[in-house]
Design a protein around this motif. Structure first.
Motif, PDB file in Angstrom:
ATOM      1  N   UNK A  82       0.727  -1.397  -0.024  1.00 30.78           N
ATOM      2  CA  UNK A  82      -0.434  -0.131   0.124  1.00 30.78           C
ATOM      3  C   UNK A  82       1.388   1.123   0.334  1.00 30.78           C
ATOM      4  N   UNK A  83       2.141   1.332   0.161  1.00 29.71           N
ATOM      5  CA  UNK A  83       2.891   2.321  -0.484  1.00 29.71           C
ATOM      6  C   UNK A  83       3.201   2.929  -1.143  1.00 29.71           C
ATOM      7  N   UNK A  84       2.318   4.215  -1.668  1.00 28.24           N
ATOM      8  CA  UNK A  84       3.361   4.396  -2.660  1.00 28.24           C
ATOM      9  C   UNK A  84       4.279   5.380  -2.721  1.00 28.24           C
ATOM     10  N   UNK A  85       4.992   4.031  -4.142  1.00 25.89           N
ATOM     11  CA  UNK A  85       5.972   5.179  -4.533  1.00 25.89           C
ATOM     12  C   UNK A  85       5.650   6.572  -5.746  1.00 25.89           C
ATOM     13  N   UNK A  86       5.379   5.730  -6.196  1.00 27.12           N
ATOM     14  CA  UNK A  86       5.060   7.046  -7.542  1.00 27.12           C
ATOM     15  C   UNK A  86       3.795   6.811  -8.061  1.00 27.12           C
ATOM     16  N   UNK A  87       2.992   7.977  -8.178  1.00 24.69           N
ATOM     17  CA  UNK A  87       1.669   8.073  -8.979  1.00 24.69           C
ATOM     18  C   UNK A  87       1.229   9.472  -9.813  1.00 24.69           C
ATOM     19  N   UNK A  88       1.274   8.806 -11.352  1.00 24.20           N
ATOM     20  CA  UNK A  88       1.267   9.854 -11.774  1.00 24.20           C
ATOM     21  C   UNK A  88      -0.748   9.601 -12.117  1.00 24.20           C
ATOM     22  N   UNK A  89      -1.329  11.240 -12.334  1.00 20.16           N
ATOM     23  CA  UNK A  89      -2.472  11.642 -12.498  1.00 20.16           C
ATOM     24  C   UNK A  89      -2.795  11.636 -13.771  1.00 20.16           C
ATOM     25  N   UNK A 138       4.319   0.647  -6.051  1.00 18.35           N
ATOM     26  CA  UNK A 138       4.461   1.137  -4.924  1.00 18.35           C
ATOM     27  C   UNK A 138       5.986   0.882  -4.307  1.00 18.35           C
ATOM     28  N   UNK A 139       5.942   1.506  -3.336  1.00 19.33           N
ATOM     29  CA  UNK A 139       7.710   0.915  -2.831  1.00 19.33           C
ATOM     30  C   UNK A 139       7.936  -0.530  -2.475  1.00 19.33           C
ATOM     31  N   UNK A 140       9.023  -0.508  -2.680  1.00 17.90           N
ATOM     32  CA  UNK A 140       9.880  -1.683  -3.232  1.00 17.90           C
ATOM     33  C   UNK A 140       9.750  -2.903  -3.895  1.00 17.90           C
ATOM     34  N   UNK A 141       9.485  -2.001  -5.443  1.00 13.71           N
ATOM     35  CA  UNK A 141       8.643  -2.776  -6.754  1.00 13.71           C
ATOM     36  C   UNK A 141      10.414  -3.126  -7.319  1.00 13.71           C
ATOM     37  N   UNK A 142       9.764  -3.961  -8.037  1.00  9.57           N
ATOM     38  CA  UNK A 142      10.642  -4.112  -9.415  1.00  9.57           C
ATOM     39  C   UNK A 142       9.817  -4.524 -10.233  1.00  9.57           C
ATOM     40  N   UNK A 143      10.097  -2.884 -11.218  1.00  6.20           N
ATOM     41  CA  UNK A 143       9.158  -3.007 -12.063  1.00  6.20           C
ATOM     42  C   UNK A 143       9.663  -2.658 -13.659  1.00  6.20           C
ATOM     43  N   UNK A 202       7.249   9.651  -4.069  1.00  2.17           N
ATOM     44  CA  UNK A 202       6.442  10.010  -2.459  1.00  2.17           C
ATOM     45  C   UNK A 202       5.658  10.919  -1.704  1.00  2.17           C
ATOM     46  N   UNK A 203       4.542  10.841  -2.779  1.00  4.87           N
ATOM     47  CA  UNK A 203       4.227  11.775  -1.877  1.00  4.87           C
ATOM     48  C   UNK A 203       3.760  13.229  -2.362  1.00  4.87           C
ATOM     49  N   UNK A 204       4.689  13.640  -3.038  1.00  6.21           N
ATOM     50  CA  UNK A 204       5.304  15.555  -3.169  1.00  6.21           C
ATOM     51  C   UNK A 204       5.150  15.302  -4.524  1.00  6.21           C
TER      52      UNK A 204
END
Lengths: 269, 561, 290
Positions: B291-298, B323-328, B359-361
């Motif tokens: 659930x920890x979001x790392x990157x969000x594009x809207x 999400x955090x810790x993902x290897x995409x 990271x929510x910024x």
């Protein structure tokens, strides 16, 4: 000072890059574009040199009017016009200010205005001619009038390499930015930031020098096997390269009409 | 058949070097053969080829001994220009071989400068031969990498040489375009030309070449038919070359005495009889809860103006959450938007619409310098990352700018970890491809990012270097670190990624687990993805997805009695 | 042949140096054209040029090919490509810049000696700026009719151009020639040459007598020649600029133009002589570049 900020936001390097490439490669299909390079060179010899020795104001004004029309016809990029005017204004302006300081007065400075007019006629003539020539045409034209083959090759090569070089330079510059640290304080008139950027612009050339060195080596090796070192100035090669150049009716017409106008101007004044 | 190319006792030392790059090389190549020259870095492959087109000894003023003949001409007695009518050479950095601004001019360049009056026809014919006639009025910089390579080939074909040498065609191209190049080379070979490739991808060699020349430290180890060379494990490893994956696996299992498979087709018939009929395997899908979001594009849109004054839309209303810790793994063909997406995340480019949060910024107000504190971008071309004059300084640059106290220790640890300690005072630009890549990874690691963006980390590497980088990537799985990697190397995707996103024309056409992707023909075709040999083989054999060789071997050993 | 070791490059290596210098300096020229200029009153604070690029290359490689390459790069990238090609006016810049860089390159005999590098860089900039200044002053004096009617113009031109000269030498010269050259030359020396397949220039290199004597000698002649021409004119006209000088009387103002061209022509002859001489020495035909 927020102006600077918005301006830098608008003028991203990406956009400058595109504008640059547009100026370098953007050729419009204008009347002048269809003329033979030799016609343009000859025309330039008249309109780019002779005005320097003309001191009659009406003739200069007449020439300027003619060239303004041609400049519009040539669809010259606004960026270039802007640079041209800025250069002329600042030079003339600074002479004026210092001239006043030495005891001259504004009316006496009129000849200076004339000089500016003269210089703008000459600059417009070169812009009209050289903006109307695609790189291929310019290098063919130069070759035809006896400039060594290496020069005309270099023009083509520069056009080939420009996007690659700009791209690479931009990457290196960004690497400096992404790993560097911008000064926290802006300094007077953003001077610290400006200084930071200019320093990076200079430093970025060190990596670029090494990578361009690698490129040049392959390029010259390839040239060697493509026979060009033998062929640059070989008469047969020249003849093959230039066989498409022909003087057409429109060349003669354009040249004779402009000259008649010039002569008429001198006559009238 | 005649011996078209011969070398007798050729030894060559580059100026300023102490030991010879080629040592007593003797070989002969018959007309009309397709030969692959294989060997590790610095084994003298390129030097050998430069002897064949006369650049050595005419161009490189080193110490040359021995005799080389091309179509009966002694290369010391004929000029390079003259030889280029017999031998055409396409460089590894073929881009720099293109010297004119426009495509057709470049194809005509050589015949024109040799004063051949039919230069235009020759150029046009060469373009036709490579099936790129439709590009003839383009500028060079408008071409893709693959098209540039075809143009470089056309440039040499315009002189109609009988011998064509291509230096590592695959190294600068993605697998799809590499395949195109090999198809063209095969066609030329069928027209009777002698084709010589320098290649370390054994799978291409197995499928296209007839003979192999193995080189090691400037000497010719062997010159044999393909099968003989690729089956000889001892010889290959001496030359520092990996055999095709399928061959390695078959040897590792060694069940029967049939000849080892070299290509995937052979492998299919080799392994098939060994298998019991297995029931269709179902892929278990258990998406990780996070659930920890790392990157969000809207609603991110991005477009740029191309030179023709047309707008090129890259993204239109793109939504994506990482999400955090993902290897995409980010895959998709050229121009799909992979690099643009990464550049948006580093702040090098700003979206025209929409919002990006890391990271929510909201990053729209942050400069690339600020973002670099926690986002690191590792360039596709490592050279673009080298800004100082030694490996050590390059790795330390970021830390030094921030006046980190234990700078020296941290740099030393990084050097150790990326196996660069012995190279630390060298200029990174002058290293081999694999070493450069490791340096660029170490630079990225040195910035200790929370979000790491990798652009094509294994492109242009030979097999050995690729393995090394893969191992480093495996160890890059910190708890918090989120890694996004754009790649063409699908084998890396299956081996490493926890999530795969396929981009096509700026749209996400697939987002899921690697296992799910294998079965999705539609996506694979649309994005032009070529599956790695092992995955392809396990698919053909109807086995569950095999991510790597060991898995395959283990699985088969279970299957077979 | 030993004494001329540094000049014995193969024809292709010269071409590489030429291309290298052309692309790099050309690109830098495009960039400096785009950097905005700042004015403190009449004094211009601008990034005039990245002279350090051709200076470093001329010190590390063959000075002549680096110099000509850079000048051509400026013309192609900075002028032709941006559509600002000034035609004949570029010739003067071309010659002045090539000459300055060439002399700077030749004057550095050991690229590892910082003093020599620093001196060379400054010599290059001063020389180039001096030639440009002279030409600019002459342009106004010739271009403005009845210069004497305009009080203070003749002086103001000299003052402005003189200040610009000092400004360029001190500002651009130190920031964009001296410091970066000192930073780059030691870093590039020994590292960039192998990339072009060359050996680095030797430290203990002995230049032939003709190399040392002729170039500064010719340089001095050119500089002194143009200087004397300038002062001659100044003294005769006592800043009043009287057109009644006999020559002008007889021939009209046209005479000034050929006279102005004298230093340029001298410079042209010098460069072409040097190129010819090199060409003959190497018998490679590359001299056709000029």
């Amino acid at each position: 000072m927020d102006v600077v900020k918005t301006l830098t936001d608008k003028l991203s390097i990406e956009q400058v890059k595109i504008e640059l490439l547009n100026t370098a490669y953007g050729y419009h299909h204008t009347f002048l574009q269809r003329l033979d390079p030799r016609t343009l060179f000859l025309w330039y010899l008249v309109f780019g040199v002779v005005p320097f020795f003309i001191h009659s104001t009406p003739v200069l004004i007449g020439l300027a009017a003619f060239l303004v029309v041609l400049t519009i016809m040539a669809k010259v990029s606004p960026l270039i016009i802007f640079i041209l005017t800025l250069g002329l204004l600042t030079q003339g302006g600074s002479y004026l200010i210092v001239g006043l300081f030495f005891g001259g007065n504004v009316t006496a400075m009129l000849p200076l205005l004339k000089l500016t007019l003269k210089l703008s006629v000459i600059s417009m003539a070169s812009i009209v001619v050289f903006c109307s020539m695609s790189p291929e045409k310019l290098s063919d034209g130069l070759l035809k009038i006896g400039v060594p083959g290496q020069v005309s090759f270099s023009i083509g090569y520069a056009y080939r390499m420009l996007p690659t070089l700009v791209e690479e330079y931009h990457h290196i510059f960004l690497s400096y930015r992404l790993r560097g640290k911008k000064p926290a304080k802006k300094g007077l008139f953003y001077s610290r930031h400006l200084f930071y950027y200019i320093k990076l612009l200079i430093k970025s050339f060190y990596p670029l020098m090494l990578s361009v060195a690698k490129r040049s080596r392959t390029m010259v090796e390839a040239l060697e096997s493509k026979g060009s070192l033998y062929g640059f100035n070989h008469p047969k090669v020249k003849q093959l390269k230039l066989q498409h150049l022909t003087i057409k009716r429109r060349d003669v017409l354009f040249f004779s009409l402009s000259i008649s106008y010039f002569i008429a101007l001198i006559w009238l004044s | 058949m005649t011996h078209q190319l011969t070398m007798t006792d050729v030894t060559f030392t580059y100026p300023g070097q102490n030991s010879p790059q080629l040592k007593n090389v003797t070989l002969s190549i018959k007309e009309g053969t397709f030969v692959a020259i294989m060997g590790g870095n610095g084994s003298g492959k390129s030097t050998l080829c430069k002897c064949l087109n006369g650049l050595i000894p005419h161009y490189y003023v080193g110490d040359y001994a021995g005799k080389t003949t091309v179509n009966g001409h002694d290369t010391t007695k004929v000029s390079v220009s003259e030889l280029s009518k017999h031998v055409g050479y396409v460089y590894q950095d073929f881009e720099n071989q293109l010297v004119s601004p426009r495509v057709l001019d470049d194809a005509c360049f050589a015949p024109l400068h040799f004063g051949l009056s039919d230069f235009k026809r020759r150029g046009e014919r060469a373009l036709e031969l490579m099936a790129i006639s439709h590009l003839k009025d383009r500028y060079i910089w408008q071409l893709s990498g693959g098209q540039k390579h075809l143009l470089a080939l056309s440039g040499i074909l315009s002189l109609d040489p009988d011998i064509i040498i291509v230096d590592e065609p695959v190294s600068q191209l993605d697998p799809f375009h590499a395949e195109v190049i090999y198809k063209q080379l095969q066609a030329l070979h069928q027209q009777g030309k002698t084709v010589i490739v320098i290649e370390h991808h054994a799978s291409f060699v197995a499928r296209y070449a007839e003979e192999v020349i193995l080189m090691c430290e400037g000497e010719v180890l062997a010159h044999t038919p393909v099968r003989e060379a690729l089956e000889n494990d001892a010889l290959l490893s001496q030359a520092g070359v990996y055999p095709p994956e399928v061959t390695m696996m078959a040897r590792a299992m060694h069940w029967h005495d049939q000849p080892l498979p070299l290509t995937i087709d052979e492998a299919e018939s080799y392994f098939k009889p060994l298998l019991k009929q297995v029931e269709e395997n179902k892929v278990e899908i258990a998406p990780e809860e996070n659930n920890d979001v790392a990157v969000q594009l809207q609603g991110v849109s991005f477009h740029y103006q191309s030179l023709e004054k047309t707008t090129h839309q890259v993204f239109d209303q793109l939504d994506l959450t990482l999400y955090q810790g993902e290897r995409v793994a980010l895959i998709g063909n050229n121009g799909a938007g992979k690099s643009t997406l990464m550049k948006l995340l580093t702040g090098q480019m700003k979206p025209k619409a929409g919002q990006i949060e890391i990271f929510n910024e909201d990053i729209s107000q942050q400069s690339p310098e600020q973002l670099a504190e926690y986002v690191t971008y590792i360039h596709q071309n490592p050279e673009h990352m080298f800004i100082d004059d030694s490996v050590e300084k390059d790795i330390g640059y970021f830390l030094k700018m921030r006046h980190v106290k234990d700078l020296d220790q941290r740099v030393a640890r990084l050097l150790e970890r990326f196996d660069l300690t012995s190279l630390k005072s060298r200029d990174a630009r002058l290293l081999s491809g694999g070493q450069m890549r490791r340096t660029s990874l170490a630079i990225g690691e040195g910035m200790s990012p929370k979000l790491l963006l990798l652009d094509e980390p294994t492109a242009t590497l030979d097999m050995a270097a690729k393995q090394h980088v893969k191992r480093l990537m495996q160890s890059q799985t910190g708890e918090e670190k989120t890694i996004v990697m754009a790649t063409h190397d699908v084998s890396l995707v299956f081996d490493w990624a926890s999530r795969v996103i396929v981009l096509n024309n700026g749209q996400i056409i697939f987002d899921g687990l690697p296992e799910q992707l294998v079965g999705d023909y539609h996506v694979l075709n649309k994005a032009g993805i070529i599956l790695p040999e092992i995955v392809e083989l396990s698919r053909r054999l109807k086995l569950p997805l095999m991510k790597n060789q060991q898995m395959f071997i283990d699985c088969l050993q279970r299957e077979v009695m | 042949m030993n004494t001329h070791q540094r000049f014995t490059l193969t024809q292709s290596q010269k071409m590489m140096v030429f291309i290298l210098s052309m692309s790099l300096y050309g690109l830098s020229n495009m960039i400096t054209e785009l950097i905005p200029k700042f004015y403190l009153g009449p004094i211009e604070l601008s990034v005039e040029y990245f002279a350090f690029i051709p200076l470093s290359l001329a010190m590390i490689f063959h000075p002549l090919y680096a110099a000509i390459g850079a000048s051509l790069g400026e013309v192609i990238f900075g002028e032709i490509m941006l559509g600002q090609f000034g035609g004949i006016g570029e010739l003067e810049k071309f010659i002045a810049f090539s000459l300055a860089i060439f002399i700077a390159g030749v004057s550095v005999r050991n690229p590892e000696n910082k003093k020599q590098v620093a001196l060379g860089a400054m010599v290059g900039v001063i020389l180039h700026q001096f030639i440009s200044m002279s030409v600019d002053i002459l342009k106004v004096w010739v271009g403005v009719e009845e210069l004497e009617a305009v009080e203070g113009l003749a002086e103001s031109v000299v003052v402005i151009e003189g200040l610009a000269f000092l400004n360029d030498v001190l500002f651009s010269g130190i920031l964009f020639a001296l410091l970066p050259t000192l930073y780059l030359v030691p870093r590039l020396y020994g590292k960039i040459e192998p990339l072009l397949g060359m050996k680095p220039r030797k430290n203990d290199l002995q230049l032939g007598l003709s190399d040392i004597v002729t170039v500064p000698f010719v340089l001095a002649t050119v500089v002194l020649g143009s200087l004397s021409f300038l002062f001659e004119y100044l003294s005769e006209t006592t800043f009043g600029w009287e057109w009644e000088a006999p020559l002008v009387d007889r021939f009209g103002e046209w005479i000034v133009f050929p006279m102005m061209a004298i230093p340029v022509i001298v410079a042209l002859v010098v460069v072409s002589y040097l190129v010819k001489r090199k060409g003959r020495k190497d018998t490679d035909g590359y001299s056709e570049v000029v």
